[in-house]
Motif scaffolding. Sequence first.
Motif, short mmCIF file in Angstrom:
data_model
loop_
_atom_site.label_atom_id
_atom_site.label_comp_id
_atom_site.label_asym_id
_atom_site.label_seq_id
_atom_site.Cartn_x
_atom_site.Cartn_y
_atom_site.Cartn_z
N GLN A 296 16.46 61.88 24.68
CA GLN A 296 17.47 61.80 25.73
C GLN A 296 18.66 61.03 25.16
O GLN A 296 19.05 59.98 25.67
CB GLN A 296 16.89 61.13 26.96
CG GLN A 296 15.73 61.89 27.51
CD GLN A 296 15.86 62.10 29.00
OE1 GLN A 296 16.62 61.44 29.68
NE2 GLN A 296 15.10 63.03 29.51
N ALA A 297 19.24 61.56 24.09
CA ALA A 297 20.35 60.92 23.40
C ALA A 297 21.55 60.77 24.32
O ALA A 297 21.69 61.50 25.31
CB ALA A 297 20.73 61.75 22.17
N PHE A 298 22.38 59.82 24.00
CA PHE A 298 23.61 59.62 24.75
C PHE A 298 24.70 59.17 23.80
O PHE A 298 24.44 58.73 22.70
CB PHE A 298 23.41 58.60 25.88
CG PHE A 298 22.97 57.25 25.40
CD1 PHE A 298 23.89 56.26 25.12
CD2 PHE A 298 21.63 56.97 25.22
CE1 PHE A 298 23.49 55.02 24.67
CE2 PHE A 298 21.22 55.73 24.77
CZ PHE A 298 22.15 54.75 24.49
N SER A 299 25.91 59.32 24.25
CA SER A 299 27.07 58.94 23.46
C SER A 299 27.69 57.69 24.04
O SER A 299 27.33 57.26 25.14
CB SER A 299 28.07 60.10 23.47
OG SER A 299 29.19 59.78 22.68
N GLY A 300 28.64 57.13 23.34
CA GLY A 300 29.33 55.96 23.85
C GLY A 300 30.68 55.80 23.20
O GLY A 300 30.95 56.36 22.15
N PHE A 301 31.53 55.04 23.86
CA PHE A 301 32.84 54.70 23.29
C PHE A 301 33.30 53.39 23.89
O PHE A 301 32.79 52.93 24.91
CB PHE A 301 33.86 55.82 23.53
CG PHE A 301 34.06 56.23 24.96
CD1 PHE A 301 34.96 55.56 25.78
CD2 PHE A 301 33.34 57.29 25.50
CE1 PHE A 301 35.14 55.94 27.10
CE2 PHE A 301 33.52 57.68 26.81
CZ PHE A 301 34.42 57.00 27.62
N SER A 302 34.28 52.77 23.23
CA SER A 302 34.75 51.46 23.66
C SER A 302 36.01 51.55 24.50
O SER A 302 36.73 52.55 24.48
CB SER A 302 35.02 50.58 22.43
OG SER A 302 36.15 51.03 21.71
N VAL A 303 36.24 50.47 25.24
CA VAL A 303 37.46 50.29 26.04
C VAL A 303 37.90 48.83 25.87
O VAL A 303 37.12 47.98 25.45
CB VAL A 303 37.24 50.60 27.54
CG1 VAL A 303 36.87 52.08 27.74
CG2 VAL A 303 36.17 49.71 28.15
N ASP A 304 39.14 48.56 26.22
CA ASP A 304 39.63 47.19 26.12
C ASP A 304 39.54 46.42 27.43
O ASP A 304 39.69 45.21 27.45
CB ASP A 304 41.06 47.16 25.58
CG ASP A 304 42.01 48.01 26.38
OD1 ASP A 304 41.60 48.63 27.38
OD2 ASP A 304 43.20 48.05 26.00
N ASP A 305 39.29 47.13 28.55
CA ASP A 305 39.22 46.49 29.86
C ASP A 305 38.13 47.19 30.68
O ASP A 305 38.36 48.29 31.21
CB ASP A 305 40.58 46.58 30.55
CG ASP A 305 40.64 45.88 31.89
OD1 ASP A 305 39.59 45.72 32.56
OD2 ASP A 305 41.75 45.51 32.30
N LEU A 306 36.98 46.57 30.76
CA LEU A 306 35.83 47.21 31.43
C LEU A 306 36.07 47.40 32.93
O LEU A 306 35.66 48.41 33.49
CB LEU A 306 34.57 46.38 31.19
CG LEU A 306 33.25 47.12 31.33
CD1 LEU A 306 33.13 48.22 30.29
CD2 LEU A 306 32.09 46.17 31.22
N ASP A 307 36.77 46.47 33.57
CA ASP A 307 37.05 46.60 35.01
C ASP A 307 37.97 47.79 35.27
O ASP A 307 37.75 48.57 36.20
CB ASP A 307 37.65 45.31 35.56
CG ASP A 307 36.66 44.16 35.54
OD1 ASP A 307 35.45 44.40 35.75
OD2 ASP A 307 37.09 43.02 35.30
N ALA A 308 39.00 47.95 34.43
CA ALA A 308 39.90 49.10 34.58
C ALA A 308 39.14 50.40 34.33
O ALA A 308 39.36 51.39 35.03
CB ALA A 308 41.09 48.98 33.62
N ALA A 309 38.24 50.40 33.36
CA ALA A 309 37.44 51.59 33.07
C ALA A 309 36.53 51.93 34.25
O ALA A 309 36.41 53.09 34.64
CB ALA A 309 36.61 51.38 31.81
N ARG A 310 35.91 50.90 34.85
CA ARG A 310 35.04 51.14 36.00
C ARG A 310 35.83 51.78 37.16
O ARG A 310 35.38 52.75 37.76
CB ARG A 310 34.38 49.84 36.45
CG ARG A 310 33.37 50.06 37.59
CD ARG A 310 32.73 48.77 38.09
NE ARG A 310 33.73 47.90 38.70
CZ ARG A 310 34.15 46.74 38.19
NH1 ARG A 310 33.65 46.29 37.06
NH2 ARG A 310 35.06 46.03 38.81
N ARG A 311 37.01 51.26 37.44
CA ARG A 311 37.84 51.84 38.51
C ARG A 311 38.25 53.27 38.17
O ARG A 311 38.19 54.16 39.02
CB ARG A 311 39.07 50.97 38.75
CG ARG A 311 38.77 49.66 39.46
CD ARG A 311 40.03 48.93 39.86
NE ARG A 311 40.90 48.60 38.73
CZ ARG A 311 40.78 47.51 37.97
NH1 ARG A 311 39.83 46.63 38.22
NH2 ARG A 311 41.62 47.31 36.98
#
Length: 131
Positions: A6-21
Motif C-alpha cells: 500500500q505504497a504512498f507518495s509524499g512531498f514537502s511544503v513550507d507552511d503546513l497550516d496553509a497546506a491543510r487549509r
Amino acid sequence: MFGDSQAFSGFSVDDLDAARRFYGETLGLHVEETGQGDMRMLTLGLGSGARVLVYPKESHTPASFTVLNFPVDDIDRAVGALERAGVALERYSGFDQDDKGVLRGGGGEGPAAIAWFTDPAGNVLSVIQES
C-alpha cells in the motif's frame, strides 16, 4: 516484491497550516493531521484508499514537476471551480493553452486536456481529463 504494498507518495511544503487549509477547504480533500510540534504532517485521502503524505520542510523548494494529478470528467467545470475558489491556473511557455489555461488535444496517448495550478508552497498540481 512490492506488488501488494500500500505504497504512498509524499512531498514537502513550507507552511503546513496553509497546506491543510488549501487541500482540505479549497480542494475538498480529506486531510488528517498527525504528530505534534516539528513532527506534524498531513495525510491526504484521495479515494480508493490512496493517500499522500505532506510534510513541512524549512528549506522547502517547490517541485519543478507535477506532484499530484486529479483526473476529472469535465475539465472546464473543474477549472471553473478552481477559479471560483481563488486558485490561479499556471501558464507555461511552449504550451498552447487556451484562455482558461487548459492545454487541449494533447494527442497520441496523452490526456485530452490538462490544466496546472500550484498549492500555497508552489508545488505543481494538475487537473486532467482523459477523454
